[in-house]
Design an enzyme around this catalytic site. Structure first.
Site, PDB file in Angstrom:
ATOM      1  N   ASP A 236      17.808  59.560  44.517  1.00 15.42           N
ATOM      2  CA  ASP A 236      17.064  58.473  43.871  1.00 15.42           C
ATOM      3  C   ASP A 236      17.122  57.186  44.697  1.00 15.42           C
ATOM      4  O   ASP A 236      16.112  56.490  44.845  1.00 15.42           O
ATOM      5  CB  ASP A 236      17.568  58.236  42.449  1.00 15.42           C
ATOM      6  CG  ASP A 236      19.091  58.156  42.354  1.00 15.42           C
ATOM      7  OD1 ASP A 236      19.772  58.232  43.402  1.00 15.42           O
ATOM      8  OD2 ASP A 236      19.605  58.026  41.226  1.00 15.42           O
ATOM      9  N   TYR A 237      18.287  56.870  45.235  1.00 13.46           N
ATOM     10  CA  TYR A 237      18.438  55.661  46.055  1.00 13.46           C
ATOM     11  C   TYR A 237      17.547  55.722  47.290  1.00 13.46           C
ATOM     12  O   TYR A 237      16.861  54.742  47.631  1.00 13.46           O
ATOM     13  CB  TYR A 237      19.901  55.479  46.465  1.00 13.46           C
ATOM     14  CG  TYR A 237      20.114  54.400  47.499  1.00 13.46           C
ATOM     15  CD1 TYR A 237      20.189  53.061  47.122  1.00 13.46           C
ATOM     16  CD2 TYR A 237      20.218  54.708  48.857  1.00 13.46           C
ATOM     17  CE1 TYR A 237      20.364  52.058  48.077  1.00 13.46           C
ATOM     18  CE2 TYR A 237      20.394  53.722  49.812  1.00 13.46           C
ATOM     19  CZ  TYR A 237      20.473  52.398  49.415  1.00 13.46           C
ATOM     20  OH  TYR A 237      20.641  51.417  50.364  1.00 13.46           O
TER      21      TYR A 237
END
Length: 394
Positions: A236-237
């Site tokens: 996600d990052y």
């Protein structure tokens, strides 16, 4: 001696800077919560002209709330969307839950994908790959299995997807559930987490969790598609970073990403926090310094020493007063994120808050001690920069 005096003056200055930064974070997050969260978003376009959305739902195992959580996605009030349910293992009991819902809602455009596609070490990406490759809409909504929604959640998120926005995310929070472990989670996700999460986003730092993210598929494809992020555990990052690097802005939904897992305990919460801390340390090494000093007890000691050094105030009196102020502001923050009455008493809040704050140093040291994490069905050794390698049992 002069060197020691200089060091003490520097530490005192650092303490006052820390005080200003942390309390700015408190005020920013509380004000943003009051102005933005739990408000009905303005409709940016007619309902009938809302763009299509492909929902990718990674599933692994069954908990008591899974079927109810999943069902909320079949009941969305949205004109054009598809539900792509993804299960890795052929013997996973989640398959039966999916088939039950597919039979109950034949008019919903929904499909089940079993088996995944091995493209890297990230099991979530591997699970989602077949669905991602056939997703037919320009907007991709990746949403974890433990999330529940209300009928207008997707409409709210799409209305935030304006011309220059490439990613819409939801602030993680926790639904009302029974038991002290649930209270502990709710206190964390209503106090410490939103303070950092909101203030980071308000000041321009890209802080996103992948629990509920709406993204432009063409932008992801420009970055290499999902397969480009299969080398990371914290996909996600890096997905958010890739979108930001291409000049797109982020927007936060007015609705929280409501976690409603039916399986929870204090030990599970602690393990989750340790895993997240390990990931942050490996992705952003500055976390080693920034994270401990941003927590209440450590920060209060540092600032208390600075106040004693400059003003000769009693350290312990200042420490207690500072912690009390932090405790009160955290409660205000929690009530704002909740958007209504809490399901537990002020005494429960006080106990959960104290225990959560007391756990922080143990969690941080545990994360430093062991660079490996266990996630889903595998164990992984983290590398600096966020990549990882799977540890295979011999």
């Amino acid at each position: 001696m002069a060197l020691l005096d200089l060091a003490q003056e520097g530490m005192a200055l650092f303490g006052f800077v820390l005080f200003v930064v942390l309390w700015l974070m408190h005020f920013m997050s509380i004000i943003y919560t009051r102005l933005h969260l739990n408000k009905k978003a303005t409709d940016k376009q007619p309902y009938s002209k809302l763009p299509g959305v492909s929902l990718l739902k990674p599933l692994k195992g069954v908990d008591p709330n899974l079927i109810n959580n999943l069902e909320t996605f079949f009941e969305l009030d949205y004109p054009k969307y598809e539900v792509l349910l993804c299960v890795q293992d052929h013997d996973d009991p989640a398959i039966d839950v999916c088939k039950k819902l597919l039979g109950k809602y034949p008019n919903v455009d929904a499909r089940l994908f079993i088996g995944g596609k091995k493209v890297g070490i990230n099991p979530k990406i591997n699970n989602l790959m077949p669905a991602y490759e056939v997703a037919k809409y320009d907007l991709i909504w990746i949403c974890d299995s433990g999330i529940r929604v209300i009928p207008d959640t997707l409409t709210d998120m799409v209305n935030q997807m304006t011309e220059k926005v490439g990613l819409v995310h939801g602030l993680p929070y926790v639904a009302d559930r029974q038991g002290f472990a649930a209270t502990l989670e709710q206190v964390y996700f209503g106090t410490s987490h939103p303070r950092s999460y909101i203030s980071a986003n308000v000041t321009g730092f890209k802080c996103v969790t992948g629990m509920s993210c709406l993204m432009r598929k063409d932008v992801l494809d420009q970055a290499g598609g999902l397969i480009a992020f299969a080398q990371y555990i914290a996909e996600d990052y890096f997905m958010a970073k890739a979108i930001a690097d291409r000049g797109w802005r982020f927007s936060m939904s007015t609705q929280v990403a409501m976690q409603n897992s039916g399986s929870y305990s204090i030990s599970q919460f602690q393990s989750r926090m340790i895993r997240w801390t390990k990931l942050r340390i490996n992705m952003l090494p500055a976390t080693i310094i920034c994270e401990p000093i941003s927590e209440c007890f450590v920060a209060s000691l540092i600032i208390g020493w600075a106040a004693h050094h400059v003003f000769r105030w009693d350290i312990m009196v200042f420490f207690m007063c500072h912690c009390l102020a932090w405790f009160i502001f955290d409660y205000i923050q929690l009530r704002g994120v909740q958007g209504g009455t809490l399901c537990f008493s002020k005494l429960d809040y006080a106990v959960a808050w104290f225990i959560r704050e007391s756990m922080t140093i143990y969690i941080f040291l545990s994360a430093l001690w062991d660079p490996t994490i266990s996630w889903r069905t595998g164990r992984y050794r983290l590398r600096c920069g966020g990549t990882a390698e799977e540890i295979l049992d011999v």
